[in-house]
Design a protein around this motif. Structure first.
Motif, PDB file in Angstrom:
ATOM      1  N   GLU A  93      -6.442   7.921  -1.580  1.00  0.00           N
ATOM      2  CA  GLU A  93      -5.812   7.634  -0.291  1.00  0.00           C
ATOM      3  C   GLU A  93      -5.458   6.162  -0.045  1.00  0.00           C
ATOM      4  N   PRO A  94      -6.410   5.231  -0.283  1.00  0.00           N
ATOM      5  CA  PRO A  94      -6.062   3.835   0.021  1.00  0.00           C
ATOM      6  C   PRO A  94      -4.823   3.364  -0.752  1.00  0.00           C
ATOM      7  N   ALA A  95      -4.746   3.733  -2.035  1.00  0.00           N
ATOM      8  CA  ALA A  95      -3.609   3.319  -2.855  1.00  0.00           C
ATOM      9  C   ALA A  95      -2.325   3.914  -2.294  1.00  0.00           C
ATOM     10  N   VAL A  96      -2.386   5.176  -1.904  1.00  0.00           N
ATOM     11  CA  VAL A  96      -1.200   5.840  -1.362  1.00  0.00           C
ATOM     12  C   VAL A  96      -0.778   5.180  -0.045  1.00  0.00           C
ATOM     13  N   ARG A  97      -1.771   4.876   0.779  1.00  0.00           N
ATOM     14  CA  ARG A  97      -1.487   4.228   2.053  1.00  0.00           C
ATOM     15  C   ARG A  97      -0.744   2.915   1.821  1.00  0.00           C
ATOM     16  N   ASP A  98      -1.203   2.149   0.839  1.00  0.00           N
ATOM     17  CA  ASP A  98      -0.552   0.873   0.533  1.00  0.00           C
ATOM     18  C   ASP A  98       0.893   1.078   0.103  1.00  0.00           C
ATOM     19  N   VAL A  99       1.112   2.078  -0.768  1.00  0.00           N
ATOM     20  CA  VAL A  99       2.454   2.332  -1.278  1.00  0.00           C
ATOM     21  C   VAL A  99       3.375   2.729  -0.128  1.00  0.00           C
ATOM     22  N   VAL A 100       2.889   3.612   0.735  1.00  0.00           N
ATOM     23  CA  VAL A 100       3.724   4.076   1.844  1.00  0.00           C
ATOM     24  C   VAL A 100       4.064   2.907   2.772  1.00  0.00           C
TER      25      VAL A 100
END
Lengths: 126, 292
Positions: A93-100
């Protein structure tokens, strides 16, 4: 072998834990591979050996590394998908949040972002 | 847990009308490499010197190796290595003569170690101390402080004049010292990146108080900068829990918080109907934030 940045806000032991976890998950570090000794790694990066020991101990506790008598740590035999999918997704989740967030800031649309993720996925497939 | 090598309890040190140290309590354990950080005049030197019993605290007390710091036995003193900020070397002697004098004072002087470090660090031995460069002189002073394998090595600004290569060599030597499970190192430095490499613990001295003390890793995990982006304008007096400083600009805000818990990001995001990005801070940023 590893990227160690002492000036980062992420403590060195966490940098190592994250990298080694990823390398094991990605198969670059296969079961049985021996890791550099605490002393060697500390000397290479001029960092306190304690921080390396701390990273290795955490990885050992998680079952990713195993201690060998009188020899360096090695990658433990693979326990595939030991964590349930929901938990693994949570880790992502954290990585995805950053990408978004980055995509939004760059005004990249959802469709384009998903396509880009798809491309990246294909590239690493195999 | 092992016995602490140094215990300071509620140490206050007053010079005339000014308090140089106020209510400092701290411990040094075997294996510790403690980095002492503080602005010029914050009280670092007074702290180090008071811990070693060079001058009596106005209140409180210090115990070193189980003895009162002000009345240490000769054997306790011989287990200490100290490098003052301004070294006390004799200008007219050369390096070799200087090391010989220091060695004569210590029964446990390790000639082989010092010879090896002289070669590795490139310390000139045949020139007078007053003809050495500042960096060369500093290297010589460090050798004088550690040649007898002290159990407690205290260094006040040991590396300020050393080049990057020499500083790395110096740090490696600190690791070798602290590897021995009886020994500890306490050193002050303004070179924050060195502290980040070497120290397992950090003491931040601010206005004579030990403003923060603990594991470097814990410090980095507990002080972070939040970047908040909301859908609607945020109130100018936005209250972020445990914030040292908050800056609001329209829909966005930046806040530096202490005692950070990762789970708080989601709570805050929901409360403010916003995204919350957590920026981990390096020690230099943390130091600056703690001095706002």
């Amino acid at each position: 072998m590893f990227v160690v940045n002492p000036q980062s806000g992420t403590p060195i032991y966490r940098q190592l834990v994250e990298q080694i976890t990823r390398l094991i998950a990605g198969g670059q570090l296969a079961a049985g591979t021996e890791l550099p000794s605490v002393r060697d790694l500390a000397e290479l990066h001029t960092v306190n050996p304690m921080t390396i020991s701390k990273a290795y101990a955490l990885l050992e506790a998680e079952g990713l590394l195993e201690r060998q008598r009188g020899k360096p740590m090695r990658v433990a035999a693979r326990r595939r998908n030991q964590a349930p999918l929901t938990q693994r997704l949570q880790q992502l989740e954290p990585a995805v949040r950053d990408v978004v967030l980055a995509a939004r800031q760059l005004e990249v649309g959802k469709k384009e972002l998903v396509a880009l993720l798809g491309d990246e996925w294909e590239k690493n497939d195999g | 847990m092992a016995e602490p090598l140094v215990v300071a309890r509620n140490v206050t040190k007053v010079f005339g009308a000014t308090a140089a140290l106020t209510d400092v309590s701290a411990e040094v354990f075997p294996g510790d490499i403690i980095g002492v950080l503080g602005k010029n005049g914050a009280g670092k030197t007074t702290l180090l010197e008071t811990l070693l019993g060079f001058s009596p605290p106005s209140r409180g007390n210090v115990v070193v190796f189980g003895e009162d710091a002000l009345q240490m036995s000769a054997s306790a003193k011989s287990r200490i290595g100290f490098l003052p900020q301004l070294d006390e070397m004799f200008a007219m002697l050369n390096g070799k003569q200087h090391l010989a004098i220091v060695a004569a004072f210590h029964s446990g002087w390790d000639r082989a170690l010092v010879d090896r470090l002289v070669a590795e660090w490139g310390v000139p031995l045949t020139r007078r101390v007053d003809s050495l460069s500042v960096g060369e002189r500093q290297k010589l002073a460090v050798l004088c402080a550690l040649g007898h394998h002290p159990d407690l090595l205290v260094l006040d600004e040991p590396v300020a004049s050393l080049d990057p290569i020499a500083r790395r060599q110096f740090l490696q030597q600190l690791f070798t010292i602290a590897e021995n499970d009886k020994r500890a190192v306490l050193f002050s430095s303004h070179i924050v990146s060195d502290l980040e490499r070497a120290a397992n613990k950090v003491w931040i001295v601010k206005d004579g108080r030990l403003h923060w003390q603990g594991e470097l890793d814990a410090l980095k995990e507990s002080v972070v900068r939040l970047h908040i982006h909301a859908r609607a304008p945020l109130p100018a007096d936005l209250a972020v829990p445990n914030a040292l400083a908050t800056r609001v600009t329209g829909n966005s805000a930046t806040a530096t918080v202490v005692q950070w818990e990762p789970a708080a990001a989601d709570t805050l995001a929901k409360q403010l109907d916003s995204t919350v990005n957590v920026e981990a801070l390096g020690l230099e940023d943390i130091f600056l934030e703690l001095h706002r």
